[in-house]
Design an enzyme around this catalytic site. Sequence first.
Site, short mmCIF file in Angstrom:
data_model
loop_
_atom_site.label_atom_id
_atom_site.label_comp_id
_atom_site.label_asym_id
_atom_site.label_seq_id
_atom_site.Cartn_x
_atom_site.Cartn_y
_atom_site.Cartn_z
N ASP A 1 9.45 2.78 -0.45
CA ASP A 1 8.43 3.45 0.37
C ASP A 1 8.68 3.09 1.83
OD1 ASP A 1 6.23 4.42 1.67
OD2 ASP A 1 4.75 3.58 0.29
N LYS B 1 4.55 9.23 8.61
CA LYS B 1 4.32 8.62 9.93
C LYS B 1 5.31 9.10 11.00
CE LYS B 1 1.23 5.13 8.24
NZ LYS B 1 1.24 4.52 6.93
N TYR C 1 0.86 -1.19 0.00
CA TYR C 1 0.00 0.00 0.00
C TYR C 1 0.89 1.23 0.00
CZ TYR C 1 -3.44 3.44 1.70
OH TYR C 1 -4.26 4.54 1.85
#
Length: 459
Positions: free
Chosen positions: A252, A294, A157
Amino acid sequence: MTATSSTGVPSDLTPAPASQALFDRASAVLPGGVNSPVRAFRAVGGTPRFTASASGPWLTDADGVRRVDLIGSWGPMILGHGHPAVREAVVAAAEKGFSFGTPSEGEVLLAEELVARVEPLEKVRLVSSGTEATMSAIRLARGFTGRPVVVKFAGCYHGHVDALLASAGSGLATFALPDTPGVTPESAAETLVLPFNDVPALEQAFAVHGDRIACVITEAAAGNMGVVPPAPGWTAALLRETRRAGALLISDEVMTGFRLSRAGWFGLEGRQRVDLGDGAGEQALAPDLFTFGKVMGGGFPVAAFGGRADVMAHLAPAGPVYQAGTLSGNPVASAAGLATLQHCTDEVYARVDAVAATIRDAASAALAAEGVPHTLGVAGSMFSVFFTDVDVVDYDTARTQDAGAFAAFFHAMLDAGVHLPPSCYESWFCSASHDDDAVNVVLEALPVAARAAAAAQGG
Ligand SMILES: *Cc1c(COP(=O)(O)O)cnc(C)c1O
């Protein structure tokens, strides 16, 4: 009040009238009652608990019930909630203004901290979400190479970027949707979806499409189909194939970055030196571009993408590839991120590693004692418990899980004072603030929850 969830498992053993009342009101004005799908508890049934406040490792819900938090805002809260130094930094920044629309020093400090931690990172651009980071990195890769095709892996994702919502993991895995309405065939047409950890499939895709591939984007270690680390040799294969084809590799690290080590997953795996057979001799496993989010925002909306200086030089205003943001590098968010990273010391990583090891070993032991089939997925301090005895290496194997057993396990944990991520396709997130009191609550809850899972198996 006992409701029956969509999986047929009794849920909500403990009433939550205040959360239920808020959820009813929310559902009148927010689609599904939430602002991000997984929060709605659809995979486990029952009433999502509305958080009233959080402190250290604890969440307190609207009914006044305190639970150990193993969601950690899906990753950012590595220091625990309300860390005093981060709060001070936020207040100090807010006192100087909320947003300027001119450059300011805080952005420079945060960018310097990122570059200092991750060796291959030469230049970064700050943005406001992980989705923006991956979307922009892909635009840059296409602009830099002049090629159209993006390769991604099933179950990975990368945020809700149109071109990347083909076979995405988080949320969609739970809902088992093959794709989402609203993404046109055209915007997904230049996306190649391959199985994670499958070197022959990767080599074949490059053999056929190599000269049209702009980039490969991968989760450095997957955390959105449950935790699935790259198999030995996988990251090297990604680098070898992209280099040979003149494509870029985008790692990522929105979830793993600054969580698994000072330098994220790169800090664990990337520094090993390998010979890729490209004549450059032994080299680090350094991707061309990274994306972050995050932890680097410490709970505020700040994210980044960056990497090779020659690639980043193509970004406006230095180069022709457009990218911008009214709130990019926001001073309050940047201050929160910087303070968080400054407090992510070796001791913090050691504590998070130790807490994660204790909890995952205890979870496995409790499930084994009740004869519940399970497999642990582990990448540094990120882990998830797969409710299957299949060896999980990719999305297909992750989907062999018994979702009903997980739902029963989840609700028993919730009742016993532990808030797990409400889906079996998510990582459990620990923090340095998880002290022995908090860990003991988890250890006492696990055997009870394992019995509930055993009773619900196959249901
Ligand atoms: C969370 C996540 C994103 C998206 O970040 P948002 O801030 O939610 O847009 C992208 N990639 C990975 C690996 C993530 O875990």
